[in-house]
Design an enzyme around this catalytic site. Sequence first.
Site, mmCIF file in Angstrom:
data_model
loop_
_atom_site.group_PDB
_atom_site.id
_atom_site.type_symbol
_atom_site.label_atom_id
_atom_site.label_comp_id
_atom_site.label_asym_id
_atom_site.label_seq_id
_atom_site.Cartn_x
_atom_site.Cartn_y
_atom_site.Cartn_z
ATOM 1 C CD GLU A 104 4.865 -3.243 -0.612
ATOM 2 O OE1 GLU A 104 4.923 -2.167 -0.001
ATOM 3 O OE2 GLU A 104 4.015 -3.494 -1.482
ATOM 4 C CG HIS A 123 2.668 -4.466 -12.302
ATOM 5 N ND1 HIS A 123 2.976 -3.187 -11.947
ATOM 6 C CD2 HIS A 123 1.713 -4.884 -11.436
ATOM 7 C CE1 HIS A 123 2.225 -2.815 -10.923
ATOM 8 N NE2 HIS A 123 1.453 -3.825 -10.586
#
Lengths: 351, 285
Positions: free
Chosen positions: A60, A129
């Site tokens: 990322e 999440h």
Amino acid sequence: MTAMTCAQAIEKALYDAMKEDQNVMVMGLGVNDPKHVFGTTADLVENFGTDRAIETPCSEAAMTGVAIGAALMGKRPVLVHQRVEFALLSMEQIINNAAKIDYITCGKHSCPIVIRLIIGRGWGQGPTHSQSLEVLFAHIPGLTVLVPYDANSHYHLMREAIRLNEPVIFFEHRWLHGMKGKIHDRKGEYSFRPKVIKPGCDITLVSWGYGVHEALRVATALEAGGISVEVVAVQSLNPLLTGAIVESSIKTGRILIIETGPVPFGISAELVCHIARPLLKVRRIGATNFIPSTRSKIEYAYPSVHSICVVALSMLDKLHTVEANKITTACHEMLDKTPSDVPDNSFTGPF
Amino acid sequence: MPDDLYRAMLRIRMVEEEIAKRYDEQEMRCPVHLSIGQEAVAVGVCAALRPDDLIVSTHRCHAHYLAKGGNLQRMIAELYGKAAGCCGGRGGSMHLFDDEAGVLCSIPIVASAVPIGVGAALAIKNTPGDDRIVVIFCGDAVVEQGVFHEAVMFARLKNLPVVFVIENNLYSVYSLINDRQTWQLIYQINFVASRIEPDAIKIYKDMKRWIAKVRETNKPPIIVFRTYRFHEHVGPKQDFSDRMGAVEAIVNDWEYGKSRDIVMVSEIQKEIDEAFEFAKEAPFP
């Protein structure tokens, strides 16, 4: 246009943007896999090839830097993370580079990237999440932060996000992806202002993203008890455009803000500040958005004893008075000839 | 050594020494990370590049900026915090860039510029007819950062026109490389590394070879140059430490300059004096 889901609206926005401008590219984990990031990147690689629809490694931080580097060269990358949390690995690139390039180069370089973040919910996502974290990004000067709430706003805000020459953080929500709505033709720019999507007069509900639908359901429930509810959908967290919200607060006298994440230090805190400002003597003073290296601008970059006093005096309605002059003199006497870019005269650099 | 390479190195050395000399005047009020001792790498590498090739650099960007053709007056003005500086006074010494010279950006956070350079190379590769190269200058601590490895792997995966140049000056602030890394890390099998002494001609010839290969194959190499900085990590003072016993041979090579070619020295000094005058007279933003 026909009704479509928010996911389809995103896909259509990406497709239309990529068709219109060769420089638009999409990248992320899952962009070209069979699920196509919840359907939002379907058909892109078939139509535009792997140079413009890029399946990235699980890197990322580097992929964000790569997007920024490509943006410096004239590309318009849309980077997507399947969960907000994955972007946490790239915060250095977002905050130090994407958000600062335009400032540092006096506008000679710009960083037209869009970063799509998806807020998870349900199906056991768990604590890492399902975070919202909009406030982390909204707080960073130089970032535009958009929060669409229906298919129409998903489509148009995405088109705007790609069109802007600034870095944009685009928040989606898993529970909006499947929600259907009509996309309206756009005449000119799509406004970022909050929308009064349901007028009412007893109480105002304010929210953004998935919270807007919660608010609409609450409105329906309250109406069952004869209460008239006004619902305002915020579409942009940075810039935070509060006009319609403040107006509504004056109209109904009651504002209930629904956060998608925990309340403390959330977006609602900033909204409350704006709502309260006409009603209470509460003011804030802080540093400028970007701290320049040069000492000539440094004294204006931070609040000073004098500038803080000015605000205090205005709150006491004592500006332009004899007392104000005395206070200004006291402030100047307090400054001991220390330059504004050192803590005290013993500091001579270099770090 | 060919005159132009020598002159480029001497010019950088003299600029840096002038900055160190004048730092006490307290007019350059920003952290400066001087490249004294590391000139050969900057000059050797940049001499092998085309003017339109790009470089990205770090906080220690002065030598790279100048070697690539960055404007000296705009650099000094930036150190003085003036509007005529390359960043309008906003960035200071650590953020030098010059679009005309192909200095895309200098980013002080270690390894932060590496993926940006890779991204620029990606854009170049995806632009038909664009055959530029991106050179990413880094320090030895860059291999301690995860994003460096991520970026290298992506560059190799996508066959991008990029060269990673690591200047191993053995120190990260005061910390010696042996205390920070397993020594083999910098010479790992995936890295194509060359241990090269700080000799600008050798570096130039090697880089010509590497760059021709990259333009042909798009397989990005990582090239490690051994060098040394003679001043402290940040600031004007000297900070000579030879804990590894590796530096003495290099030191003797670096005493060039003042006794050689008086005409060249005085021409360069004139240019430098004019740049400092320009910076001092230039208005603040």
